[in-house]
Design a protein around this motif. Structure first.
Motif, PDB file in Angstrom:
ATOM      1  N   UNK A   1      46.564  54.916  36.989  1.00  0.00           N
ATOM      2  CA  UNK A   1      45.631  53.874  36.522  1.00  0.00           C
ATOM      3  C   UNK A   1      46.354  52.783  35.732  1.00  0.00           C
ATOM      4  N   UNK A   2      47.674  52.943  35.594  1.00  0.00           N
ATOM      5  CA  UNK A   2      48.503  51.976  34.863  1.00  0.00           C
ATOM      6  C   UNK A   2      48.044  51.814  33.419  1.00  0.00           C
ATOM      7  N   UNK A   3      47.993  52.958  32.721  1.00  0.00           N
ATOM      8  CA  UNK A   3      47.585  52.962  31.319  1.00  0.00           C
ATOM      9  C   UNK A   3      48.603  53.724  30.489  1.00  0.00           C
ATOM     10  N   UNK A   4      48.699  53.347  29.245  1.00  0.00           N
ATOM     11  CA  UNK A   4      49.467  54.126  28.290  1.00  0.00           C
ATOM     12  C   UNK A   4      48.774  55.475  28.120  1.00  0.00           C
ATOM     13  N   UNK A   5      49.508  56.458  27.615  1.00  0.00           N
ATOM     14  CA  UNK A   5      48.912  57.781  27.441  1.00  0.00           C
ATOM     15  C   UNK A   5      49.613  58.546  26.331  1.00  0.00           C
ATOM     16  N   UNK A   6      48.883  59.507  25.811  1.00  0.00           N
ATOM     17  CA  UNK A   6      49.419  60.472  24.852  1.00  0.00           C
ATOM     18  C   UNK A   6      48.961  61.844  25.322  1.00  0.00           C
TER      19      UNK A   6
ATOM     20  N   UNK B   1      49.896  52.168  18.944  1.00  0.00           N
ATOM     21  CA  UNK B   1      50.527  51.755  20.200  1.00  0.00           C
ATOM     22  C   UNK B   1      49.736  50.659  20.904  1.00  0.00           C
ATOM     23  N   UNK B   2      48.415  50.666  20.741  1.00  0.00           N
ATOM     24  CA  UNK B   2      47.584  49.610  21.328  1.00  0.00           C
ATOM     25  C   UNK B   2      47.590  48.334  20.484  1.00  0.00           C
ATOM     26  N   UNK B   3      47.985  48.466  19.212  1.00  0.00           N
ATOM     27  CA  UNK B   3      47.919  47.323  18.301  1.00  0.00           C
ATOM     28  C   UNK B   3      46.491  47.027  17.864  1.00  0.00           C
ATOM     29  N   UNK B   4      45.666  48.074  17.794  1.00  0.00           N
ATOM     30  CA  UNK B   4      44.270  47.906  17.390  1.00  0.00           C
ATOM     31  C   UNK B   4      43.994  48.652  16.091  1.00  0.00           C
ATOM     32  N   UNK B   5      42.774  48.515  15.622  1.00  0.00           N
ATOM     33  CA  UNK B   5      42.313  49.163  14.401  1.00  0.00           C
ATOM     34  C   UNK B   5      41.037  49.939  14.720  1.00  0.00           C
ATOM     35  N   UNK B   6      40.569  50.778  13.798  1.00  0.00           N
ATOM     36  CA  UNK B   6      39.299  51.470  14.053  1.00  0.00           C
ATOM     37  C   UNK B   6      38.138  50.498  14.297  1.00  0.00           C
ATOM     38  N   UNK B   7      38.202  49.335  13.707  1.00  0.00           N
ATOM     39  CA  UNK B   7      37.113  48.361  13.841  1.00  0.00           C
ATOM     40  C   UNK B   7      37.043  47.705  15.221  1.00  0.00           C
ATOM     41  N   UNK B   8      38.148  47.696  15.964  1.00  0.00           N
ATOM     42  CA  UNK B   8      38.103  47.040  17.272  1.00  0.00           C
ATOM     43  C   UNK B   8      38.542  47.961  18.417  1.00  0.00           C
ATOM     44  N   UNK B   9      38.355  49.275  18.188  1.00  0.00           N
ATOM     45  CA  UNK B   9      38.710  50.282  19.187  1.00  0.00           C
ATOM     46  C   UNK B   9      37.482  51.115  19.533  1.00  0.00           C
ATOM     47  N   UNK B  10      37.372  51.476  20.805  1.00  0.00           N
ATOM     48  CA  UNK B  10      36.307  52.351  21.301  1.00  0.00           C
ATOM     49  C   UNK B  10      36.926  53.637  21.805  1.00  0.00           C
TER      50      UNK B  10
ATOM     51  N   UNK C   1      41.397  44.142  27.608  1.00  0.00           N
ATOM     52  CA  UNK C   1      41.558  45.364  26.820  1.00  0.00           C
ATOM     53  C   UNK C   1      42.931  45.984  26.988  1.00  0.00           C
ATOM     54  N   UNK C   2      43.372  46.643  25.924  1.00  0.00           N
ATOM     55  CA  UNK C   2      44.445  47.609  26.012  1.00  0.00           C
ATOM     56  C   UNK C   2      43.791  48.959  26.222  1.00  0.00           C
ATOM     57  N   UNK C   3      44.415  49.829  27.017  1.00  0.00           N
ATOM     58  CA  UNK C   3      43.841  51.152  27.266  1.00  0.00           C
ATOM     59  C   UNK C   3      44.838  52.242  26.925  1.00  0.00           C
TER      60      UNK C   3
END
Length: 166
Positions: free
Chosen positions: A81-86, A103-112, A61-63
């Motif tokens: 925690x070594x995660x990206x943040x906003x 920034x994660x390179x994801x879409x609504x369909x593959x993001x939680x 996962x990307x977080x």
């Protein structure tokens, strides 16, 4: 009308979600709220949080941490925690969720999305088309504006639970 605020999923804790199973279903990014979702309000990242993010990286996962809090709080937690943040994400606005996915390179369909508040976390993620997980707040001590929202959340959750029992 209240359905707008209903979570897609409700669990006791962010730490009990079957992330491996969800990865197998095609999810690739997880966006988290911090305070009262991963740790009590204002508390630094603990070993449990660090281990969760390590586990998520190992799964693939990307977080992203998405918080309305100020940069020092969010950066410190993200670094731990070594995660990206906003920070100052403007939840429940959709823009922060959209930026997180870009920034994660994801879409609504593959993001939680995992958070503890209906009117900011869940509502914003649902508006962005993301599958939501509502978790129980970790600690009862909260800022006054959140305490007031919790009373309204109880009303929404009453009807949500009533619907789920049917």
């Amino acid at each position: 009308m209240l359905e707008t605020f209903y979570p897609d999923n409700e669990v006791d804790s962010a730490y009990e979600i079957d992330y491996e199973g969800l990865y197998g279903k095609g999810y690739r990014g997880v966006i988290f709220d911090i305070d009262n979702t991963l740790v009590p309000h204002g508390v630094p990242a603990d070993d449990r949080a660090k281990q969760l993010f390590e586990r998520l990286r190992n799964i693939g996962y990307g977080t992203m941490l998405l918080s309305n809090n100020k940069e020092p709080r969010v950066k410190s937690f993200g670094d731990s925690v070594r995660s990206q943040y906003i920070y100052k994400a403007g939840k429940p606005g959709r823009a922060g969720y959209g930026r997180a996915m870009r920034e994660l390179g994801t879409t609504p369909e593959n993001t939680l999305f995992v958070g503890d508040q209906l009117f900011t976390d869940v509502w914003g993620a649902k508006r962005a088309g993301i599958v939501t997980y509502l978790v129980k707040p970790i600690h009862p001590k909260e800022e006054i504006q959140i305490v007031l929202k919790r009373y309204l959340e109880k009303v929404v959750l009453y009807f949500y639970h009533k619907r789920m029992r049917k």
